[in-house]
Design a protein around this motif. Structure first.
Motif, PDB file in Angstrom:
ATOM      1  N   LEU A 262       0.824  -1.200   0.000  1.00 38.27           N
ATOM      2  CA  LEU A 262       0.000   0.000   0.000  1.00 38.27           C
ATOM      3  C   LEU A 262       0.862   1.255   0.000  1.00 38.27           C
TER       4      LEU A 262
ATOM      5  N   ALA B 236     -13.017  -7.212   3.762  1.00 39.65           N
ATOM      6  CA  ALA B 236     -12.648  -5.805   3.945  1.00 39.65           C
ATOM      7  C   ALA B 236     -12.458  -5.471   5.424  1.00 39.65           C
TER       8      ALA B 236
ATOM      9  N   LEU C 164      -9.029  -4.214   7.129  1.00 41.79           N
ATOM     10  CA  LEU C 164      -8.999  -2.963   7.882  1.00 41.79           C
ATOM     11  C   LEU C 164      -8.411  -3.178   9.270  1.00 41.79           C
TER      12      LEU C 164
ATOM     13  N   ILE D 276     -11.901   1.349   2.350  1.00 40.28           N
ATOM     14  CA  ILE D 276     -11.120   0.537   1.423  1.00 40.28           C
ATOM     15  C   ILE D 276     -12.056  -0.016   0.359  1.00 40.28           C
TER      16      ILE D 276
ATOM     17  N   LEU E  47      -7.150  -4.678  -3.879  1.00 37.99           N
ATOM     18  CA  LEU E  47      -7.610  -3.800  -2.801  1.00 37.99           C
ATOM     19  C   LEU E  47      -6.823  -2.508  -2.826  1.00 37.99           C
ATOM     20  N   TYR E  48      -7.509  -1.387  -2.609  1.00 36.28           N
ATOM     21  CA  TYR E  48      -6.828  -0.099  -2.470  1.00 36.28           C
ATOM     22  C   TYR E  48      -7.584   0.782  -1.478  1.00 36.28           C
ATOM     23  N   PRO E  49      -6.876   1.710  -0.807  1.00 37.25           N
ATOM     24  CA  PRO E  49      -7.506   2.563   0.212  1.00 37.25           C
ATOM     25  C   PRO E  49      -8.262   3.714  -0.431  1.00 37.25           C
TER      26      PRO E  49
ATOM     27  N   LEU F 104     -10.420   6.498   4.754  1.00 36.20           N
ATOM     28  CA  LEU F 104      -9.332   5.950   5.571  1.00 36.20           C
ATOM     29  C   LEU F 104      -8.198   6.958   5.690  1.00 36.20           C
TER      30      LEU F 104
END
Length: 491
Positions: free
Chosen positions: A39, A138, A142, A217, A250-252, A256
């Motif tokens: 990330l 998710a 998190l 996310i 997955l990406y933020p 967040l």
């Protein structure tokens, strides 16, 4: 690339991120480390679901292709949406955005799914199961990010939906089934179609159409490649080029970023599509874990864990206001931007020898370059001794009372000195620090004030050091030192 960076986008097994009682396992710690580094460097990570979930995702995407294929080429005007932020938590059913050449079906548990003409909609198959699968994943991810940031367990529970939803509750999170560039859908007039060197036709969105999700996310699973995310160097990276049937990206998101005081950067993403032999367009699932509309995004958990919180994140922000507000996208992940997202909590300042590279910070104390090795003058030695003793006295008090000491700087606290929500108000009260004096790290104090603080905590210390007159002609009293600090402009 720094030696401790990842050579490519990280891959993490979801089963290794599932929390368990007791001490964290080695596989959990390794997976959390890979997650955080990916990330930080690429603003994205590949999540590997159990092999049994691959069949569910494949069948869901096949059903989505058939669903969009039977839609009309010209959608009625009343189902053409262009991303109205006021409806962020109420979207449901089918809608289209010709500007993006995109059709979407939003599945939102708890909300009646109906067409504008009140006829019953038959959605793509398997959406409840896919929503449950992505939602559980998710939340586990998190919690893994929270573990790396040294936050308490499940720190975001208060802003997330109930599990399961209570009677008449509507989900804030949403599963969007998307179809980009369906050839039979009339909506590509705003895009650029170019021929690559190998003769393939590729659909490029307008240059300004990169997006940032406002979610906590997002999880994305597609049937064709095309998702690009901008990395820490400002390069666009294809992140779904070699996904397996049970893998998702997955990406933020911005929520967040706000809730972690900017420690987790949101991902800028865009979609480019190969038009060759593409009958159905590009179909994908995009699950967005969203905060509840009636809650607030606060950085109190970050402060409690000892992280510094900048002024722009000090005040809680209502989620509904945050979602309706526009956010500039040129502030995140730009070249040269310091993009270290998961710094370990520290009690003293550190510097990043690779600022802007997205790699892990190298813990190196700030030191003044001194080419000469001559001994320090007596006054300098006395100042250093005062600093050392002061720090020891404060630490001793904290150790005796079992307090986890969190040092901060004067600028961070002086504007909050009279509030109960200052960055270190609770510690200052527990340790018995004078209420009218900011609680600071000793090296942030001016030299004279250090002596004033030290004298207040250890009366007679000044008299015991006969060389004190070399430092100051007139020693300050404790009251004078407070006045000196409050009137200083530059520390």
């Amino acid at each position: 690339m720094a030696g401790n960076g990842l050579p490519s986008l990280g891959r993490v097994k979801l089963t290794d991120l599932a929390p368990s009682e007791g001490l964290p396992t080695d596989s959990y710690k390794i997976s959390v480390s890979t997650l955080s580094q990916s990330l930080a460097q690429f603003s994205a990570v590949i999540i590997q679901f159990p092999a049994s979930d691959g069949a569910l995702l494949r069948s869901g995407l096949e059903s989505a292709r058939l669903y969009f294929h039977q839609r009309a080429s010209y959608p009625p005007p009343d189902i053409i949406h262009t991303g109205d932020s006021h409806e962020w938590c109420r979207t449901s059913g089918y809608y289209a955005d010709p500007h993006l050449w995109q059709e979407t079906y939003d599945y939102r548990p708890g909300l009646t799914l109906s067409e504008p003409n009140n006829s019953i909609e038959f959605p793509p198959a398997g959406l409840p199961d896919i929503f449950a699968l992505f939602g559980k994943a998710a939340r586990d991810i998190l919690d893994a990010i929270s573990f790396h940031l040294n936050l308490r367990s499940s720190p975001f529970t208060e802003i997330l939906d109930n599990v399961p939803l209570r009677n008449k509750e509507i989900s804030s999170s949403v599963l969007s089934v998307c179809c980009h560039a369906r050839p039979s859908f009339q909506g590509g007039q705003h895009h650029n179609i170019a021929t690559q060197e190998d003769g393939q036709l590729v659909l490029y969105p307008p240059d300004h159409d990169h997006q940032v999700d406002k979610s906590l996310i997002s999880l994305v699973k597609s049937d064709r490649v095309g998702l690009h995310v901008r990395d820490y160097q400002g390069r666009w990276i294809l992140v779904d080029g070699d996904l397996g049937p049970q893998e998702a990206v997955l990406y933020p998101g911005l929520a967040l970023y706000q809730a972690t005081a900017g420690y987790v950067n949101p991902a800028l993403h865009k979609t480019e599509i190969n038009m060759e032999a593409n009958m159905y367009g590009r179909c994908s699932f995009a699950f967005k874990l969203m905060p509840k509309s009636m809650t607030s995004l606060s950085c109190s958990e970050m402060r409690a864990a000892g992280h510094g919180v900048e002024a722009q994140f000090q005040l809680p922000v209502a989620v509904d206001d945050f979602m309706q507000r526009s956010h500039p996208t040129d502030l995140f992940n730009r070249p040269g931007f310091q993009c270290f997202n998961f710094p370990p909590p520290q009690d003293s300042p550190w510097i990043d020898e690779n600022a802007g590279t997205g790699s892990m910070k190298i813990p190196m104390r700030r030191t003044k370059q001194n080419s000469k090795s001559k001994p320090l003058p007596p006054s300098k030695r006395l100042r250093l001794e005062a600093q050392r003793v002061l720090k020891e006295r404060v630490q001793d008090i904290a150790d005796k009372k079992g307090i986890k000491l969190r040092f901060c700087n004067l600028k961070e606290c002086e504007s909050h000195i009279h509030t109960l929500d200052s960055p270190c108000a609770n510690i200052r009260m527990e340790i018995g620090w004078p209420p009218a004096v900011p609680f600071v790290h000793p090296h942030d104090l001016p030299n004279k004030a250090k002596l004033g603080f030290l004298e207040a905590y250890e009366p007679g210390w000044t008299a015991a050091h006969h060389n004190l007159e070399r430092l100051v002609n007139t020693p300050l009293t404790f009251t004078e030192s407070i006045s000196l600090i409050s009137n200083m402009d530059n520390l």
